[in-house]
Design a protein around this motif. Sequence first.
Motif, PDB file in Angstrom:
ATOM      1  N   THR A   1     -57.190  42.549  27.406  1.00 28.38           N
ATOM      2  CA  THR A   1     -56.381  41.360  27.657  1.00 28.38           C
ATOM      3  C   THR A   1     -57.097  40.355  28.554  1.00 28.38           C
ATOM      4  N   TYR A   2     -58.280  40.676  29.068  1.00 26.26           N
ATOM      5  CA  TYR A   2     -58.984  39.746  29.914  1.00 26.26           C
ATOM      6  C   TYR A   2     -59.700  38.729  29.029  1.00 26.26           C
ATOM      7  N   ASN A  52     -52.857  33.981  26.494  1.00 29.45           N
ATOM      8  CA  ASN A  52     -52.501  34.639  27.752  1.00 29.45           C
ATOM      9  C   ASN A  52     -52.336  33.620  28.872  1.00 29.45           C
ATOM     10  N   HIS A  53     -51.267  33.792  29.633  1.00 33.33           N
ATOM     11  CA  HIS A  53     -51.071  32.996  30.842  1.00 33.33           C
ATOM     12  C   HIS A  53     -51.469  33.808  32.066  1.00 33.33           C
ATOM     13  N   VAL A  54     -51.238  35.120  32.012  1.00 28.53           N
ATOM     14  CA  VAL A  54     -51.647  36.027  33.089  1.00 28.53           C
ATOM     15  C   VAL A  54     -52.115  37.332  32.468  1.00 28.53           C
ATOM     16  N   SER A  55     -53.046  37.972  33.161  1.00 32.27           N
ATOM     17  CA  SER A  55     -53.533  39.292  32.745  1.00 32.27           C
ATOM     18  C   SER A  55     -53.650  40.129  34.001  1.00 32.27           C
ATOM     19  N   GLY A  62     -58.859  45.106  30.469  1.00 36.60           N
ATOM     20  CA  GLY A  62     -57.500  44.602  30.628  1.00 36.60           C
ATOM     21  C   GLY A  62     -56.537  45.329  29.710  1.00 36.60           C
ATOM     22  N   GLU A  81     -52.760  44.881  30.356  1.00 36.25           N
ATOM     23  CA  GLU A  81     -51.461  44.209  30.374  1.00 36.25           C
ATOM     24  C   GLU A  81     -51.640  42.696  30.491  1.00 36.25           C
ATOM     25  N   ALA A  82     -50.767  41.952  29.804  1.00 39.86           N
ATOM     26  CA  ALA A  82     -50.816  40.491  29.888  1.00 39.86           C
ATOM     27  C   ALA A  82     -49.472  39.902  29.484  1.00 39.86           C
ATOM     28  N   GLY A 128     -47.917  35.906  27.967  1.00 37.45           N
ATOM     29  CA  GLY A 128     -48.266  34.565  27.522  1.00 37.45           C
ATOM     30  C   GLY A 128     -47.304  34.090  26.461  1.00 37.45           C
TER      31      GLY A 128
END
Length: 106
Positions: free
Chosen positions: A104-105, A46-49, A74, A76-77, A79
Amino acid sequence: MSALTIPATHRVVPFVETGPASILKPVEQAAPQPDSLPAGAIIVRNHVSGINFGDILRRIGKYPYPTQPGSVLGIEAAGVVAASRNPAFPVGTRVAYMSYPMGTYG
């Protein structure tokens, strides 16, 4: 199967109890590894969550579907695919996804 380097552990934000944002604490846990992937599965770095309204409702105990203690928050993510056993998503593919009930966290 090719794979990017995947660390042995990663930080996640587990759901432990309902309450204010201050109850959210990142913890280290074992990261999924390529050799444990079932056919068709991928591992995403993951790059962002995103934090959305559903995550807030889960944290305060108002989400219409129960959240089990220990599950990772989480939904949504985005990456990059770090390991893959799915030919549609080779390693290096950029992805955005929704994951429920998995978190996703992480």
